[in-house]
Structure formats: structure tokens, C-alpha cells
Write a protein that holds these residues in place. Sequence first.
Motif, PDB file in Angstrom:
ATOM      1  N   ALA A 113     -14.884  -6.527   4.327  1.00  0.00           N
ATOM      2  CA  ALA A 113     -14.731  -5.459   3.330  1.00  0.00           C
ATOM      3  C   ALA A 113     -15.274  -4.134   3.863  1.00  0.00           C
ATOM      4  O   ALA A 113     -14.701  -3.065   3.606  1.00  0.00           O
ATOM      5  CB  ALA A 113     -15.436  -5.845   2.034  1.00  0.00           C
TER       6      ALA A 113
ATOM      7  N   PHE B 111     -12.641  -2.776   6.214  1.00  0.00           N
ATOM      8  CA  PHE B 111     -11.512  -2.244   5.435  1.00  0.00           C
ATOM      9  C   PHE B 111     -11.880  -0.888   4.827  1.00  0.00           C
ATOM     10  O   PHE B 111     -11.080   0.051   4.842  1.00  0.00           O
ATOM     11  CB  PHE B 111     -11.114  -3.224   4.329  1.00  0.00           C
ATOM     12  CG  PHE B 111     -10.450  -4.479   4.823  1.00  0.00           C
ATOM     13  CD1 PHE B 111      -9.458  -4.445   5.787  1.00  0.00           C
ATOM     14  CD2 PHE B 111     -10.807  -5.716   4.287  1.00  0.00           C
ATOM     15  CE1 PHE B 111      -8.844  -5.603   6.236  1.00  0.00           C
ATOM     16  CE2 PHE B 111     -10.194  -6.877   4.727  1.00  0.00           C
ATOM     17  CZ  PHE B 111      -9.210  -6.829   5.703  1.00  0.00           C
TER      18      PHE B 111
ATOM     19  N   TYR C   5      -9.442   1.328   2.992  1.00  0.00           N
ATOM     20  CA  TYR C   5      -8.838   0.312   2.120  1.00  0.00           C
ATOM     21  C   TYR C   5      -9.909  -0.415   1.313  1.00  0.00           C
ATOM     22  O   TYR C   5     -11.077  -0.436   1.671  1.00  0.00           O
ATOM     23  CB  TYR C   5      -8.052  -0.706   2.951  1.00  0.00           C
ATOM     24  CG  TYR C   5      -6.940  -0.087   3.752  1.00  0.00           C
ATOM     25  CD1 TYR C   5      -5.743   0.284   3.147  1.00  0.00           C
ATOM     26  CD2 TYR C   5      -7.096   0.155   5.121  1.00  0.00           C
ATOM     27  CE1 TYR C   5      -4.727   0.872   3.885  1.00  0.00           C
ATOM     28  CE2 TYR C   5      -6.086   0.740   5.858  1.00  0.00           C
ATOM     29  CZ  TYR C   5      -4.901   1.100   5.234  1.00  0.00           C
ATOM     30  OH  TYR C   5      -3.912   1.683   5.960  1.00  0.00           O
ATOM     31  N   LYS C   6      -9.458  -1.002   0.240  1.00  0.00           N
ATOM     32  CA  LYS C   6     -10.328  -1.788  -0.633  1.00  0.00           C
ATOM     33  C   LYS C   6      -9.723  -3.178  -0.784  1.00  0.00           C
ATOM     34  O   LYS C   6      -8.507  -3.332  -0.866  1.00  0.00           O
ATOM     35  CB  LYS C   6     -10.446  -1.098  -2.001  1.00  0.00           C
ATOM     36  CG  LYS C   6     -11.428  -1.714  -2.938  1.00  0.00           C
ATOM     37  CD  LYS C   6     -11.801  -0.769  -4.077  1.00  0.00           C
ATOM     38  CE  LYS C   6     -10.623  -0.299  -4.894  1.00  0.00           C
ATOM     39  NZ  LYS C   6     -11.035   0.439  -6.113  1.00  0.00           N
ATOM     40  N   MET C   7     -10.563  -4.173  -0.814  1.00  0.00           N
ATOM     41  CA  MET C   7     -10.092  -5.551  -0.917  1.00  0.00           C
ATOM     42  C   MET C   7      -9.780  -5.902  -2.368  1.00  0.00           C
ATOM     43  O   MET C   7     -10.491  -5.515  -3.293  1.00  0.00           O
ATOM     44  CB  MET C   7     -11.172  -6.491  -0.358  1.00  0.00           C
ATOM     45  CG  MET C   7     -10.741  -7.929  -0.205  1.00  0.00           C
ATOM     46  SD  MET C   7     -12.114  -8.926   0.465  1.00  0.00           S
ATOM     47  CE  MET C   7     -12.288  -8.227   2.106  1.00  0.00           C
TER      48      MET C   7
ATOM     49  N   SER D  36      -5.515  -9.413  -0.943  1.00  0.00           N
ATOM     50  CA  SER D  36      -4.599  -8.367  -0.526  1.00  0.00           C
ATOM     51  C   SER D  36      -5.430  -7.104  -0.356  1.00  0.00           C
ATOM     52  O   SER D  36      -6.660  -7.147  -0.486  1.00  0.00           O
ATOM     53  CB  SER D  36      -3.479  -8.178  -1.548  1.00  0.00           C
ATOM     54  OG  SER D  36      -2.510  -7.260  -1.066  1.00  0.00           O
ATOM     55  N   LEU D  37      -4.769  -5.979  -0.065  1.00  0.00           N
ATOM     56  CA  LEU D  37      -5.490  -4.735   0.165  1.00  0.00           C
ATOM     57  C   LEU D  37      -4.933  -3.610  -0.702  1.00  0.00           C
ATOM     58  O   LEU D  37      -3.738  -3.583  -1.017  1.00  0.00           O
ATOM     59  CB  LEU D  37      -5.402  -4.322   1.634  1.00  0.00           C
ATOM     60  CG  LEU D  37      -6.083  -5.236   2.660  1.00  0.00           C
ATOM     61  CD1 LEU D  37      -5.817  -4.729   4.063  1.00  0.00           C
ATOM     62  CD2 LEU D  37      -7.580  -5.324   2.389  1.00  0.00           C
TER      63      LEU D  37
ATOM     64  N   ASP E  24      -4.905   0.690  -1.039  1.00  0.00           N
ATOM     65  CA  ASP E  24      -5.185   1.985  -0.428  1.00  0.00           C
ATOM     66  C   ASP E  24      -6.222   2.688  -1.297  1.00  0.00           C
ATOM     67  O   ASP E  24      -5.961   3.005  -2.459  1.00  0.00           O
ATOM     68  CB  ASP E  24      -3.898   2.808  -0.357  1.00  0.00           C
ATOM     69  CG  ASP E  24      -4.073   4.125   0.391  1.00  0.00           C
ATOM     70  OD1 ASP E  24      -5.061   4.835   0.119  1.00  0.00           O
ATOM     71  OD2 ASP E  24      -3.218   4.450   1.239  1.00  0.00           O
TER      72      ASP E  24
ATOM     73  N   GLU F 154      -1.689  -0.938  -4.251  1.00  0.00           N
ATOM     74  CA  GLU F 154      -1.770  -2.128  -3.422  1.00  0.00           C
ATOM     75  C   GLU F 154      -0.740  -2.046  -2.296  1.00  0.00           C
ATOM     76  O   GLU F 154       0.398  -1.599  -2.508  1.00  0.00           O
ATOM     77  CB  GLU F 154      -1.519  -3.369  -4.283  1.00  0.00           C
ATOM     78  CG  GLU F 154      -1.874  -4.676  -3.599  1.00  0.00           C
ATOM     79  CD  GLU F 154      -1.991  -5.838  -4.574  1.00  0.00           C
ATOM     80  OE1 GLU F 154      -2.023  -6.982  -4.094  1.00  0.00           O
ATOM     81  OE2 GLU F 154      -2.065  -5.596  -5.799  1.00  0.00           O
TER      82      GLU F 154
ATOM     83  N   ASN G 171       1.208  -4.505   7.629  1.00  0.00           N
ATOM     84  CA  ASN G 171       0.112  -4.689   6.665  1.00  0.00           C
ATOM     85  C   ASN G 171      -0.538  -6.062   6.808  1.00  0.00           C
ATOM     86  O   ASN G 171      -1.767  -6.179   6.790  1.00  0.00           O
ATOM     87  CB  ASN G 171       0.635  -4.500   5.240  1.00  0.00           C
ATOM     88  CG  ASN G 171       0.980  -3.054   4.938  1.00  0.00           C
ATOM     89  OD1 ASN G 171       0.497  -2.137   5.597  1.00  0.00           O
ATOM     90  ND2 ASN G 171       1.815  -2.844   3.930  1.00  0.00           N
TER      91      ASN G 171
ATOM     92  N   MET H  75      -4.436  -6.698   8.135  1.00  0.00           N
ATOM     93  CA  MET H  75      -5.380  -7.473   7.320  1.00  0.00           C
ATOM     94  C   MET H  75      -5.847  -8.711   8.085  1.00  0.00           C
ATOM     95  O   MET H  75      -7.042  -9.039   8.084  1.00  0.00           O
ATOM     96  CB  MET H  75      -4.707  -7.889   6.007  1.00  0.00           C
ATOM     97  CG  MET H  75      -5.614  -8.637   5.045  1.00  0.00           C
ATOM     98  SD  MET H  75      -4.880  -8.844   3.387  1.00  0.00           S
ATOM     99  CE  MET H  75      -3.510  -9.944   3.756  1.00  0.00           C
TER     100      MET H  75
END
Length: 205
Positions: free
Chosen positions: A90, A93, A98-100, A144-145, A147, A153, A182, A186
Motif C-alpha cells: 500500500a 501504491f 494509487y490507493k488500494m 484492485s486499485l 487513482d 478505480e 494495470n 499491481m
Amino acid sequence: GAVLQVFDEYKEYYICAFGDQDGDFCIEKRLVEEGVFYVNPENGIDLRFVLPDAEYELLFASENNITGHSMYPPIPMLEVKTGEMLKAAADQFAADGYKMKIYDSYRPKSAQYELYAFVQDPRFIADPYINNSFHQLGRAVDISLIDAGTGTELRMPTEMHTFNEQASRYSREFWTEEERQNVDYMTSVMEHCGFRTIETEWWHF
């Protein structure tokens, strides 16, 4: 059958521990009041303590899954070491913008029986009559991720938990270039932090 000690409260949660340990996880007060008891993995930790900035949509703890009902309380648990690995991912990311988003983590075996009854395909749902999946051990997570700048997502090959061949990594030739990039990004971060993949699900680590 573990006995829990409630030693603090935070908003709508009780903060609990095993015996005389420090706080391990929290459980919603309403669930305790309703008599819902939740068996968690050994050395488990509530991910909301470790990853407060992640988004959580625990599909199997909601009605938004193939069974149409919640199969366990919405408490995102993992075994401590796996939770620490997820925190490292995390952080990477976040550094990349990015955020989980976490869709599933620890999954009680009772839920695995229900899911297997619906899917009946061990490629996508491990057969609980043979052994435990890593979800039952608190050592697997479905993610998933997002933005962080837009809150959107990232585009992935399928919706979460579609359980079909389109979601499989061996179908990547049918994914768009954006979807491949993507998933590959990840995957590279998660593998760098110690996770492994399975071929049949792009979301599972």
C-alpha cells in the motif's frame, strides 16, 4: 471458540484482544448486540488499523455477491505477517499515486462452502472439502486499485469475483492494453512485497 477481551471502544466499534494481548482487531457493537460471532485467523489483525486509507468493499460480507446475502461480518482481517506485507504494498501504491481497494481478505470456511456450492469449479473457488484456501488462513487478499487523484478505480479485465476464464491471467491476450498494464503494475508491486498470484484470478494475491 476463542475468548475475546473487549478493552476499549472507538465510535461504533469494540476494540478486542485475545487474552492479555494488545488490541488485535475491532468488531462493530451492533454485531455483538445481535449475537454475531466471528472466528478470525490466528494472529489476526484488523486491516483498518494497518491500512486506514484503503477503501473496503467486502463483497462476501454484503448482499452484493453471487449468493445474494452476507456470509460473515464486514471485518477485514489478515494474519499479521500478511497484513504487514500488504502495508508495504500500500505504501508503494501510495507513492505512485494509487490507493488500494480491498474486496476480500480472511474468509471463514463456512463462506467457502457456500461459495463452492454456487461456483462448483475448483479453478475459481478452492474446494473446501479437500483443504483450506489461503483465504481461510488469513493469508490471501482480493484487491484492485484506485487513482488517488481522481478517485476512479483502474480498469481491470473483469468486475471483481466474476469467476470465469476472462478473469484468468492465461486470458491476458484477450485483455485490452490498458487492462494488461494495470494488472501487470499491481502484480509487480504485490510480488515485490512477497505475495504470489494464482492463474485464474487477476485480483487474488
